[in-house]
Design an enzyme around this catalytic site. Structure first.
Site, PDB file in Angstrom:
ATOM      1  CB  CYS A  40     -68.459  25.817 111.463  1.00 26.70           C
ATOM      2  SG  CYS A  40     -67.029  24.746 111.541  1.00 26.70           S
ATOM      3  CG  HIS A  41     -62.987  28.434 112.063  1.00 25.89           C
ATOM      4  ND1 HIS A  41     -63.280  28.152 113.387  1.00 25.89           N
ATOM      5  CD2 HIS A  41     -62.379  29.632 112.049  1.00 25.89           C
ATOM      6  CE1 HIS A  41     -62.859  29.154 114.131  1.00 25.89           C
ATOM      7  NE2 HIS A  41     -62.312  30.062 113.365  1.00 25.89           N
ATOM      8  CB  THR A  42     -65.773  24.065 107.562  1.00 25.53           C
ATOM      9  OG1 THR A  42     -65.064  23.444 108.628  1.00 25.53           O
ATOM     10  CG2 THR A  42     -65.540  23.287 106.291  1.00 25.53           C
ATOM     11  CG  HIS A  62     -70.924  22.425 108.362  1.00 23.56           C
ATOM     12  ND1 HIS A  62     -70.366  23.633 108.038  1.00 23.56           N
ATOM     13  CD2 HIS A  62     -70.165  21.911 109.344  1.00 23.56           C
ATOM     14  CE1 HIS A  62     -69.316  23.837 108.802  1.00 23.56           C
ATOM     15  NE2 HIS A  62     -69.168  22.814 109.616  1.00 23.56           N
ATOM     16  CD  GLU A  63     -71.104  24.081 114.186  1.00 24.94           C
ATOM     17  OE1 GLU A  63     -69.879  23.994 114.221  1.00 24.94           O
ATOM     18  OE2 GLU A  63     -71.759  24.690 115.060  1.00 24.94           O
ATOM     19  CB  CYS A  92     -74.869   4.270 104.639  1.00 23.72           C
ATOM     20  SG  CYS A  92     -73.600   2.985 104.501  1.00 23.72           S
ATOM     21  CB  CYS A  95     -70.398   1.624 103.265  1.00 26.76           C
ATOM     22  SG  CYS A  95     -69.751   2.644 104.592  1.00 26.76           S
ATOM     23  CB  CYS A  98     -71.270   1.946 107.938  1.00 24.52           C
ATOM     24  SG  CYS A  98     -71.519   3.717 107.672  1.00 24.52           S
ATOM     25  CB  CYS A 106     -70.381   6.800 106.068  1.00 22.30           C
ATOM     26  SG  CYS A 106     -71.671   6.170 104.989  1.00 22.30           S
ATOM     27  NE  ARG A 110     -64.838  10.064 101.924  1.00 16.97           N
ATOM     28  CZ  ARG A 110     -64.764  10.582 103.138  1.00 16.97           C
ATOM     29  NH1 ARG A 110     -65.748  10.422 103.981  1.00 16.97           N
ATOM     30  NH2 ARG A 110     -63.720  11.289 103.513  1.00 16.97           N
ATOM     31  CB  CYS A 169     -69.623  20.850 113.083  1.00 13.35           C
ATOM     32  SG  CYS A 169     -67.988  21.047 112.362  1.00 13.35           S
ATOM     33  NE  ARG A 362     -69.409  26.644 115.798  1.00 14.06           N
ATOM     34  CZ  ARG A 362     -68.120  26.416 115.533  1.00 14.06           C
ATOM     35  NH1 ARG A 362     -67.211  27.331 115.814  1.00 14.06           N
ATOM     36  NH2 ARG A 362     -67.741  25.300 114.956  1.00 14.06           N
TER      37      ARG A 362
HETATM   38 CU    CU Z   1     -67.831  22.760 111.142  1.00 11.56          CU
HETATM   39 ZN    ZN Z   2     -71.577   3.910 105.375  1.00 15.81          ZN
END
Ligand code: CU
Ligand code: ZN
Length: 367
Positions: A40-42, A62-63, A92, A95, A98, A106, A110, A169, A362
Site C-alpha cells: 500500500c502507499h502508506t 499492514h494489508e 476494542c 472505549c 467504540c 478506537c 492508539r 486497508c 495492487r
Molecule cells: Cu494501506
Molecule cells: Zn475502542
C-alpha cells in the site's frame, strides 16, 4: 521464533528481507501466520522518509491476511485456526469511541501503536537482542506477526486470503466511505475523484448502495476502465476544468455525493466544489501530506454543501470487515481486477517500484 521479514533499515533505501526474532504472544495478543499481504502507499510513504512520524528499524506492511496460529493468555475474540484480516484500525468494543455509533476511531491502543509498540509499550520483534518496532500495529511484510486480538477481524474461512487481504486497508476504506460514512442514498449521483484502490472501492460502494449515476475522475484511461468494471456509469480524465464539466453533466448543480481518493488538496477542493448546493456531501478519504491545507470557499458551505472525512471508511473493523468479505463471497464485490501483480516477500521492493510507476492497482505478496 525466527522468521523472515522485510525490514525498513534506513529511510529512502530498499527494504532488507532478513531473519528476525518474533517473541510469543503476550496476554490479549495473537500469533498469526500470514498468508498474503497487499503493498500500500502508506508503506511506501513511510519507507521514503517523508512521513515525519516514521521510524526505523521497523517491519512494514499492514494489508495482511492469515491464520491464527496461537493465542496468548485471556484471548477470547479469536481462536486457533481462525482466518483473519489485520486491522491497523482496531475495535476494542469498550472505549468511548467504540461504544458510539458515530465513529470508528478506537482509542484503546492508539498511542503505543503510533510509536511502534504493542499495547504494553514493548515490541515482540527483535534482532540480535535489539528491539525492532512494529508498524501500524500490524507489520505484515513477514511470515508471522503478533497483534492484539482487538486488531484482528475474523472472516469466513471460505474467503481466499490473497483476496481477503485487500479488505485490510484500501478496498474497505473506499467501500466504507460510500456505504457507511456517506451512506449514499439509492438513486443518487456520485462523483469519485481518483481510481486507485480507495476510489475504486468507493465506486463499488456507491453501486452497492444503489446510486444511479457514478462518475469516476482520474488521469489514467486504464484505471477508468477498471472503474467501469466496478460500476462507474461515466468516466472522465481529470484536469483544471473537472468541476465545470461535472456541473455541466448535472444540470449545473453538482453531485449528491463526491468522494476524494487522491490525497491531493487541489483535487479535494474540486471534490468540495463538485458537490451539489443544498445537500451535496463531500467525503475526503485521501491522506494529504502533513502541513498541507484544503481551501474551501465558505459560501459553498452556507449554501448547503458539507465536507466530512473518512478514516478506514468509517468501518468498525471487527464487525464491518467480515461483513464486506461475505459480500465479496456472495459475488457482490469483484476483487480480482485489483490484483495486478503477485510477488514474493523477497520482491517487496519491486512492489514499491510498480506502485511508483503506477503499474496496476495492487501487488499482493504471497507469503
Ligand atoms: Cu494501506
Ligand atoms: Zn475502542
Amino acid at each position: 521464533m525466527r522468521m523472515r521479514a522485510a525490514v525498513l533499515e534506513e529511510f529512502a533505501r530498499p527494504l532488507v528481507v532478513q531473519e528476525v526474532e518474533l517473541a510469543d504472544p503476550g496476554p490479549g495478543e495473537v500469533l498469526v501466520r500470514l498468508v498474503a499481504c497487499g503493498v500500500c502507499h502508506t508503506d511506501m510513504y513511510t519507507a521514503s522518509g517523508v512521513d515525519p512520524s516514521g521510524y526505523a528499524p521497523t517491519v512494514l506492511g499492514h494489508e495482511g491476511a492469515g491464520v491464527v496460529e496461537r493465542c496468548g493468555e485471556g484471548v477470547r475474540l479469536v481462536g486457533e485456526g481462525d482466518h483473519v484480516v489485520t486491522l491497523f484500525s482496531p475495535q476494542c468494543g469498550e472505549c468511548v469511541h467504540c461504544v458510539s455509533p458515530l465513529t470508528n476511531l478506537c482509542l484503546a491502543i492508539r498511542e503505543q501503536q503510533n510509536l511502534g509498540y504493542l499495547p504494553d509499550g514493548t515490541t515482540r520483534l527483535s534482532r540480535g537482542g535489539e528491539p525492532v518496532r512494529h508498524f501500524m500495529g500490524t507489520s505484515t511484510f513477514a511470515e508471522y506477526t503478533v497483534m492484539p486480538e482487538i486488531a484482528l477481524a475474523r472472516i469466513d474461512r471460505e474467503a481466499p486470503l490473497d483476496r481477503a487481504c485487500l479488505f485490510a486497508c484500501g478496498l474497505s476504506t473506499g467501500l466504507g466511505a460510500a456505504m457507511k460514512t456517506a451512506a449514499v442514498r439509492e438513486g443518487s449521483t456520485c462523483v469519485v475523484f481518483g481510481a486507485g484502490m480507495v476510489g475504486l472501492g468507493a465506486v463499488a460502494g456507491a453501486r452497492l448502495r444503489g446510486a444511479e449515476r457514478i462518475v469516476c475522475v482520474d488521469m489514467s484511461g486504464e484505471r477508468l476502465e477498471l472503474a467501469r468494471g466496478q460500476g462507474a456509469t461515466e468516466t472522465m480524465i481529470g484536469g483544471e476544468d473537472a468541476v465545470q464539466r461535472i456541473l455541466e453533466m448535472t444540470d449545473g448543480f453538482g453531485a449528491d455525493y463526491t468522494f476524494e481518493a487522491t490525497g491531493n488538496v487541489a483535487v479535494m477542493r474540486q471534490a468540495v466544489e463538485a458537490a451539489r448546493m443544498g445537500w451535496g456531501l463531500c467525503t475526503v478519504c485521501g491522506v494529504a501530506g502533513r502541513g498541507e491545507m484544503l481551501e474551501v470557499i465558505p459560501r459553498l458551505l452556507i449554501t448547503g454543501r458539507r465536507v466530512c472525512g473518512s478514516s478506514f471508511g468509517g468501518l468498525k473493523g471487527r464487525e464491518d470487515v467480515p461483513a464486506l468479505v461475505s459480500r465479496y463471497l456472495e459475488g457482490q464485490i469483484d476483487v480480482d481486477p485489483f490484483i495486478s501483480h503477485r510477488i514474493s516477500l523477497d520482491e517487496v521492493n519491486r512492489g514499491f517500484e510498480l506502485m511508483e510507476a503506477q503499474d496496476g492497482i495492487r501487488s499482493v505478496i504471497e507469503l
